[in-house]
Design a protein around this motif. Structure first.
Motif, PDB file in Angstrom:
ATOM      1  N   PHE A 299       1.689   8.883  -5.357  1.00 26.44           N
ATOM      2  CA  PHE A 299       2.090   7.519  -5.008  1.00 26.44           C
ATOM      3  C   PHE A 299       1.038   6.874  -4.110  1.00 26.44           C
ATOM      4  O   PHE A 299       0.459   7.533  -3.251  1.00 26.44           O
ATOM      5  N   SER A 300       0.814   5.582  -4.333  1.00 25.44           N
ATOM      6  CA  SER A 300      -0.144   4.852  -3.512  1.00 25.44           C
ATOM      7  C   SER A 300       0.242   3.379  -3.551  1.00 25.44           C
ATOM      8  O   SER A 300       0.878   2.926  -4.504  1.00 25.44           O
ATOM      9  N   SER A 301      -0.101   2.636  -2.495  1.00 21.85           N
ATOM     10  CA  SER A 301       0.173   1.196  -2.486  1.00 21.85           C
ATOM     11  C   SER A 301      -1.099   0.428  -2.856  1.00 21.85           C
ATOM     12  O   SER A 301      -2.194   0.830  -2.469  1.00 21.85           O
ATOM     13  N   TYR A 329       6.092   0.827 -10.614  1.00 17.24           N
ATOM     14  CA  TYR A 329       5.719   0.067  -9.413  1.00 17.24           C
ATOM     15  C   TYR A 329       6.904  -0.728  -8.868  1.00 17.24           C
ATOM     16  O   TYR A 329       7.852  -1.039  -9.589  1.00 17.24           O
ATOM     17  N   ASP A 332       5.958  -4.138  -2.256  1.00 14.74           N
ATOM     18  CA  ASP A 332       5.737  -3.479  -0.966  1.00 14.74           C
ATOM     19  C   ASP A 332       5.052  -4.494  -0.046  1.00 14.74           C
ATOM     20  O   ASP A 332       4.463  -5.467  -0.511  1.00 14.74           O
ATOM     21  N   SER A 334       2.872  -4.872   3.984  1.00 21.30           N
ATOM     22  CA  SER A 334       2.258  -4.196   5.126  1.00 21.30           C
ATOM     23  C   SER A 334       1.825  -5.267   6.123  1.00 21.30           C
ATOM     24  O   SER A 334       1.345  -6.332   5.734  1.00 21.30           O
ATOM     25  N   ARG A 342       3.953  -0.819  -4.407  1.00 19.40           N
ATOM     26  CA  ARG A 342       3.976   0.641  -4.282  1.00 19.40           C
ATOM     27  C   ARG A 342       4.033   1.198  -5.696  1.00 19.40           C
ATOM     28  O   ARG A 342       4.945   0.874  -6.467  1.00 19.40           O
ATOM     29  N   ASN A 392       6.555   7.195   0.836  1.00 21.05           N
ATOM     30  CA  ASN A 392       5.827   6.183   1.592  1.00 21.05           C
ATOM     31  C   ASN A 392       5.981   6.459   3.087  1.00 21.05           C
ATOM     32  O   ASN A 392       7.110   6.577   3.572  1.00 21.05           O
TER      33      ASN A 392
END
Length: 604
Positions: A299-301, A329, A332, A334, A342, A392
């Motif tokens: 998993f990665s954003s 997906y 997400d 930040s 995400r 996450n």
């Protein structure tokens, strides 16, 4: 369409870079499916990334006509498969569509990790396997070594192995005859209810989803009403046909055939690879076995470099999802990077491919956060512990409520020349691997089997394995189970404020080294300000690593020629007060290069 006894469905399986796509090129050329002037290498690989990296990402199919020595016209359906471990499920569905497999072994490198794992996949599906030794025209080719390895490592009869050079076309005619003679024709009843396996699909912007199928029973015709057995949705078939590089329409597909149909399906995610298609009016009793949901493991954003490009990125990911059903997906956000997504991927290669496709095909400038795996976290909830899945760092419960955590483990199989065994063992031990097996395949090669956490493979494992073995070691893995781990959330503080996009979930013993590495990278990337900037790595309130970006300072003593020390001290104190005030109101901007620098491996 040919009679069922004159159909042969087969696939080519091999380790990465053993010449699978090149051999497919030669078979297509011999079948005269393409004019020589229109021909290009890796003709089944239609993405630029596949051509550059020499890998197959999306499996393709093609129907090759062939007139055998016995005078009959045969229809050979080649189902091309990806070779990389991330796409094992696609490989298994493609294998399930065939009765035979050509097992390719590179005469210069011999049997490698994925040669073995793909052979076991083929054996599980009871395929007839024909070993083929490729690259016999190379100077470094060692045919006797390859034969010994086929006998010993694979347990196949090397005297039946065919010698070919996919590059020059040597031995390809004999290969065609072997496909006809040694692979069995498909079994299936044309008059039974329709039962077809979906082994792939792709998106056509004008016609919707093109579904790739192998028919086991029954007939598929234009205008017929069909049903997908997994979700029960029904559609009317608009077009059926076969693959001859281009899509060629036919009247019908019958039991044993490999082809496609278009039925007005709008998104690829409505079609599940491995699902069974049947007739809505006369359905089959039960679905074909082997179907499973594809689950992401990494998993990665993803964030746009410029936050104004968010809508464009959203459109690009939606279009990419049309072509790649395994991409998962959700939205997400930040504090440091704004709005993003995400995403879940099948593995690290899948992540890299998505990144490159976003940049090339959709012209997006994106930042990916540090990849993570899915942890099982047990949170105290009154007298009991509640299990939650966390991938996450932002979702990791704080305030000491975590009772314990489990992380996914893999069974890693590494085949390497004996000279590199020591270095590879050191690397695996460093990555918390536990050796479960070590087998000497012959005098020069060893197979090492390790149980190790998947999270350890995400960071520079593959690059370091290739560099310490000079590219000779081959690596293959499958996810086995979840085991207890000592998990902590590592926060990166900049000027005392946590940067959420740089937070990571790490094993406690690795936290200090990881924190120090991130702090050092950031120190190199963050431009100096008028005040000192502390960069800290912290677990909760405990700081475990620190670097400082020194302030830009004006030389306030330059105007003092000699004179009393108290005068100089007064000027320095005044400057100090100013810096302190500036630090309280000052805001540190993180350049995009800082995020990218943190994600790169040690050696870059």
């Amino acid at each position: 369409m040919a009679e069922i006894q004159y159909i042969r469905n087969f696939c080519i399986i091999a380790h990465i870079d053993h010449g699978k796509s090149t051999l497919a090129d030669r078979l297509i050329q011999k079948g005269h499916l393409v004019e020589d002037r229109d021909f290009q290498d890796q003709i089944l690989d239609n993405m630029d990334i596949e051509r550059e990296r020499g890998i197959t990402i999306k499996s393709q199919a093609v129907t090759i006509p062939y007139t055998a020595a016995d005078g009959h016209e045969y229809e050979l359906n080649l189902v091309d498969t990806p070779g990389h471990v991330d796409f094992t499920y696609e490989v298994s569905r493609a294998i399930n569509s065939c009765e035979g497999a050509l097992l390719l072994v590179d005469a210069t490198q011999g049997v490698q990790a994925q040669t073995l794992s793909n052979m076991y996949l083929a054996l599980e599906h009871n395929l007839e396997i024909v070993p083929v030794i490729n690259k016999i025209d190379m100077q470094a080719a060692d045919i006797n070594m390859a034969r010994k390895q086929i006998d010993k490592d694979l347990g196949l009869d090397s005297s039946e192995a065919l010698l070919v050079s996919a590059r020059t076309g040597q031995g390809v005619d004999e290969l065609f005859e072997a496909i006809v003679k040694r692979f069995p024709p498909p079994a299936g009843k044309v008059d039974a209810p329709l039962r077809a396996l979906i082994f792939d699909c792709h998106y056509d912007p004008y016609r919707g989803v093109v579904v790739h199928v192998r028919l086991f029973d029954g007939t598929l015709k234009k205008g017929m009403k069909i049903r997908f057995m997994y979700n029960g949705t029904e559609y009317d078939v608009e077009t059926v046909g076969v693959f001859k590089l281009a899509l060629v329409e036919t009247e019908e597909l019958k039991a044993g055939d490999v082809g496609y149909f278009i039925a007005g399906v709008r998104t690829v995610s409505d079609v599940r690879v491995g699902d069974t298609v049947t007739g809505a009016e006369n359905p089959c009793e039960k679905a074909l076995p082997g179907f499973r949901e594809i689950k992401p493991v990494v998993f990665s954003s993803i964030y746009p470099v410029d936050s104004n490009d968010y809508e464009e990125l959203k459109t690009s990911i939606e279009k990419l999802k049309l072509n790649d059903a395994s991409l998962v997906y959700e939205k997400d956000s930040s504090a440091a990077l704004g709005f993003g997504f995400r995403c879940g991927f099948l593995g690290l290669l899948h992540l890299e491919v998505i990144q490159e496709r976003l940049e090339r095909e959709f012209d997006q400038s994106v930042i990916f956060t540090a990849p993570s795996v899915k942890y099982k976290v047990y949170v105290r909830n009154g007298p009991t512990a509640e299990e939650i899945m966390v991938d996450n760092p932002a979702d990791y419960p704080g305030d000491g409520r975590v009772e314990s955590a489990d992380e996914p483990y893999i069974r890693a199989s590494i085949i390497t020349p004996t000279t590199f065994v020591g270095n590879i063992m050191t690397l695996c031990n460093e990555k918390r691997g536990v050796q479960t097996n070590m087998t000497y395949l012959d005098e020069k090669r060893v197979e090492l089997v390790y149980n190790m956490p998947l999270a350890e493979v995400l960071f520079d494992f593959y690059d370091r394995l290739k560099s310490i073995s000079r590219g000779y070691a081959s690596f293959d893995y499958d996810i086995t189970e979840y085991k207890k781990t000592d998990l902590v959330k590592l926060d990166i503080l900049l000027n005392g404020k946590a940067v959420d996009a740089l937070s990571q979930l790490v094993f406690r013993d690795n936290a200090q080294a990881r924190a120090r590495m991130v702090c050092e990278r950031l120190q190199e990337e963050i431009p100096r300000q008028q005040f000192k900037i502390p960069i800290q790595g912290a677990i909760g309130s405990q700081v475990i690593a620190r670097e400082t970006v020194n302030a830009l300072r004006k030389d306030v003593l330059a105007k003092c020629y000699g004179g009393d020390i108290s005068r100089k001290r007064k000027l320095l104190e005044k400057q100090k007060e100013g810096k302190k005030r500036m630090k309280m109101v000052g805001d540190v901007e993180l350049p995009q290069s800082a995020f990218l620098a943190v994600l790169k491996s040690k050696d870059e």
